[in-house]
Design an enzyme around this catalytic site. Structure first.
Site, mmCIF file in Angstrom:
data_model
loop_
_atom_site.group_PDB
_atom_site.id
_atom_site.type_symbol
_atom_site.label_atom_id
_atom_site.label_comp_id
_atom_site.label_asym_id
_atom_site.label_seq_id
_atom_site.Cartn_x
_atom_site.Cartn_y
_atom_site.Cartn_z
ATOM 1 N N SER A 145 0.835 -1.207 0.000
ATOM 2 C CA SER A 145 0.000 0.000 0.000
ATOM 3 C C SER A 145 0.866 1.251 0.000
ATOM 4 O O SER A 145 2.056 1.180 0.298
ATOM 5 C CB SER A 145 -0.855 -0.017 1.279
ATOM 6 O OG SER A 145 -1.378 1.262 1.581
ATOM 7 N N TYR A 158 -3.465 -0.066 10.021
ATOM 8 C CA TYR A 158 -3.299 -0.470 8.616
ATOM 9 C C TYR A 158 -1.888 -0.149 8.129
ATOM 10 O O TYR A 158 -1.229 -0.981 7.508
ATOM 11 C CB TYR A 158 -4.333 0.272 7.782
ATOM 12 C CG TYR A 158 -4.388 -0.066 6.323
ATOM 13 C CD1 TYR A 158 -3.746 0.742 5.386
ATOM 14 C CD2 TYR A 158 -5.093 -1.159 5.866
ATOM 15 C CE1 TYR A 158 -3.794 0.460 4.032
ATOM 16 C CE2 TYR A 158 -5.160 -1.444 4.515
ATOM 17 C CZ TYR A 158 -4.519 -0.638 3.606
ATOM 18 O OH TYR A 158 -4.579 -0.925 2.258
HETATM 19 P P1 NAP Z 1 -11.974 -5.008 -0.539
HETATM 20 O O1 NAP Z 1 -12.789 -4.513 -1.685
HETATM 21 O O2 NAP Z 1 -12.291 -4.571 0.847
HETATM 22 O O3 NAP Z 1 -11.953 -6.642 -0.586
HETATM 23 C C1 NAP Z 1 -11.283 -7.311 0.419
HETATM 24 C C2 NAP Z 1 -11.475 -8.793 0.189
HETATM 25 O O4 NAP Z 1 -10.753 -9.500 1.198
HETATM 26 C C3 NAP Z 1 -12.925 -9.243 0.284
HETATM 27 O O5 NAP Z 1 -13.180 -10.255 -0.675
HETATM 28 C C4 NAP Z 1 -13.014 -9.852 1.689
HETATM 29 O O6 NAP Z 1 -14.029 -10.830 1.747
HETATM 30 C C5 NAP Z 1 -11.607 -10.456 1.826
HETATM 31 N N1 NAP Z 1 -11.191 -10.629 3.221
HETATM 32 C C6 NAP Z 1 -11.222 -9.691 4.206
HETATM 33 N N2 NAP Z 1 -10.811 -10.245 5.364
HETATM 34 C C7 NAP Z 1 -10.530 -11.558 5.112
HETATM 35 C C8 NAP Z 1 -10.069 -12.641 5.904
HETATM 36 N N3 NAP Z 1 -9.835 -12.497 7.207
HETATM 37 N N4 NAP Z 1 -9.880 -13.840 5.308
HETATM 38 C C9 NAP Z 1 -10.138 -13.999 3.985
HETATM 39 N N5 NAP Z 1 -10.572 -13.005 3.163
HETATM 40 C C10 NAP Z 1 -10.759 -11.798 3.743
HETATM 41 O O7 NAP Z 1 -10.429 -4.650 -0.751
HETATM 42 P P2 NAP Z 1 -9.636 -4.033 -1.988
HETATM 43 O O8 NAP Z 1 -9.806 -2.559 -2.016
HETATM 44 O O9 NAP Z 1 -9.911 -4.846 -3.212
HETATM 45 O O10 NAP Z 1 -8.135 -4.307 -1.481
HETATM 46 C C11 NAP Z 1 -7.550 -5.576 -1.645
HETATM 47 C C12 NAP Z 1 -6.163 -5.482 -1.035
HETATM 48 O O11 NAP Z 1 -5.472 -4.352 -1.579
HETATM 49 C C13 NAP Z 1 -6.169 -5.263 0.480
HETATM 50 O O12 NAP Z 1 -5.065 -5.936 1.048
HETATM 51 C C14 NAP Z 1 -5.970 -3.747 0.608
HETATM 52 O O13 NAP Z 1 -5.373 -3.416 1.859
HETATM 53 C C15 NAP Z 1 -5.031 -3.499 -0.519
HETATM 54 N N6 NAP Z 1 -4.991 -2.129 -1.040
HETATM 55 C C16 NAP Z 1 -6.142 -1.514 -1.417
HETATM 56 C C17 NAP Z 1 -6.045 -0.230 -1.981
HETATM 57 C C18 NAP Z 1 -7.251 0.548 -2.425
HETATM 58 O O14 NAP Z 1 -7.105 1.772 -2.635
HETATM 59 N N7 NAP Z 1 -8.417 -0.059 -2.595
HETATM 60 C C19 NAP Z 1 -4.806 0.370 -2.156
HETATM 61 C C20 NAP Z 1 -3.672 -0.303 -1.704
HETATM 62 C C21 NAP Z 1 -3.780 -1.574 -1.170
HETATM 63 P P3 NAP Z 1 -14.705 -11.178 3.214
HETATM 64 O O15 NAP Z 1 -15.041 -9.871 3.850
HETATM 65 O O16 NAP Z 1 -15.903 -12.017 2.903
HETATM 66 O O17 NAP Z 1 -13.669 -11.940 3.969
HETATM 67 C C1 GCO Z 2 -6.931 5.185 3.301
HETATM 68 C C2 GCO Z 2 -7.053 4.246 2.132
HETATM 69 C C3 GCO Z 2 -5.676 3.705 1.759
HETATM 70 C C4 GCO Z 2 -5.806 2.783 0.586
HETATM 71 C C5 GCO Z 2 -4.507 2.242 0.151
HETATM 72 C C6 GCO Z 2 -3.584 3.300 -0.352
HETATM 73 O O1 GCO Z 2 -7.817 5.168 4.163
HETATM 74 O O2 GCO Z 2 -5.951 5.944 3.304
HETATM 75 O O3 GCO Z 2 -7.942 3.183 2.425
HETATM 76 O O4 GCO Z 2 -5.115 3.054 2.847
HETATM 77 O O5 GCO Z 2 -6.626 1.722 0.898
HETATM 78 O O6 GCO Z 2 -3.927 1.405 1.080
HETATM 79 O O7 GCO Z 2 -2.468 2.671 -0.936
#
Ligand code: NAP
Ligand code: GCO
Length: 264
Positions: A145, A158
């Site tokens: 992230s 986080y």
């Molecule tokens: P999301 O839409 O919240 O989806 C998260 C997924 O993880 C869901 O399918 C959820 O399903 C599953 N999950 C959560 N807790 C779990 C557990 N304990 N065991 C198994 N599955 C679990 O997330 P996203 O935005 O696609 O992000 C995916 C990854 O990218 C995360 O690691 C997030 O931190 C990272 N990320 C996101 C962003 C962003 O801007 N969106 C940026 C950087 C990094 P259930 O709730 O049913 O378990």
């Molecule tokens: C926040 C956001 C970020 C993104 C991502 C950025 O609250 O700042 O959720 O944490 O999810 O991780 O890279």
């Protein structure tokens, strides 16, 4: 050259890949020839994901498994191996966030975020590495992230987890690189998914959420990323094109980390 990005005959396990970033990565892998398996902690999310894969013509297997439950993860890996094949590519994508000012955050909430976002990748990686060693190698890709490098208000747990995940990535690379296991990470910028939806909600007067405007000003690309923006980088790290890339955090952020931000 095409073989550098082919995943034909590979089994890819993408945790949490029912929608969002994980789903896009799994779709990229399927289109490159991989067999897809995924898990979520809730049956309804697994069902939602399976419906999406079927709609997109992708054969995927979904399992209910909380990545923080080591016994359940071990059993899941055995089941995947039996039903699909040994895991060649693991993407530690499953993650949660709790946006609470640190001094108001319960320790239990802090621990839960660390457990899912950092201990989960440890547990899943530990479960697949022995088989990867036996078979001559494998790929592990952690989803880090911006918060692996930067802090901000309300995301102490986080950021701590994602900072730790950066170092877990480097440590797996260091400890298991000699077995032809490459462990790298993708550091997405701000991506439009359900996880960031609260940060993009329109204001009552229809104007942009202040955080939405802030991210646009902080991103040279002047837009939020989409899960599809991560497909190419994820495919690069899963295939033989990256066989000499190890311990690397590939930031896919539209330039945020390079940019001081637009003058208000
Ligand atoms: P999301 O839409 O919240 O989806 C998260 C997924 O993880 C869901 O399918 C959820 O399903 C599953 N999950 C959560 N807790 C779990 C557990 N304990 N065991 C198994 N599955 C679990 O997330 P996203 O935005 O696609 O992000 C995916 C990854 O990218 C995360 O690691 C997030 O931190 C990272 N990320 C996101 C962003 C962003 O801007 N969106 C940026 C950087 C990094 P259930 O709730 O049913 O378990
Ligand atoms: C926040 C956001 C970020 C993104 C991502 C950025 O609250 O700042 O959720 O944490 O999810 O991780 O890279």
């Amino acid at each position: 050259m095409n073989d550098l990005f082919s995943l034909k005959g590979k089994t890819a396990w993408v945790t949490g890949a029912a929608y969002g970033i994980g789903y896009a990565i799994a779709r990229a892998y399927a289109e490159a020839g991989a067999k897809i398996v995924f898990n979520c902690s809730r049956q309804e999310t697994v069902d939602r994901g399976l419906a999406a894969y079927i709609k997109d013509g992708i054969e995927a297997r979904g399992y209910v498994c909380d990545v923080t439950d080591e016994e359940a993860v071990k059993s899941l890996v055995d089941r995947i191996t039996e039903e699909v094949g040994p895991v060649d590519i693991l993407v530690n994508n499953a993650g949660i966030i709790k946006r609470i000012p640190m001094t108001e955050m319960e320790a239990e909430d802090f621990r839960r975020v660390l457990d899912v976002d950092l201990t989960g990748p440890f547990i899943a990686s530990k479960a697949v590495i022995p088989s990867m060693i036996e078979r001559g190698g494998g790929k592990i890709i952690n989803i880090c992230s911006m918060m692996s490098e930067l802090g901000r208000e309300t995301v102490s747990a986080y950021a701590s987890a994602k900072g730790g995940l950066k170092m877990l990535t480097r440590n797996i690379a260091s400890e298991y690189g000699k077995y032809n296991i490459q462990c790298n990470a993708i550091g997405p910028g701000y991506i439009a998914t359900e996880q960031t939806a609260p940060l993009r909600e329109k204001q009552p007067d229809g104007s942009r959420h202040p955080f939405d405007s802030f991210i646009i000003a902080k991103t040279p690309a002047e837009r939020w990323g989409t899960p599809e923006d991560l497909m190419g980088p994820a495919l690069f790290l899963a295939g033989s094109a990256s066989d000499f890339v190890n311990g690397h955090i590939l930031y896919v952020d539209g330039g945020i980390l390079a940019y001081i931000g637009k003058q208000p």
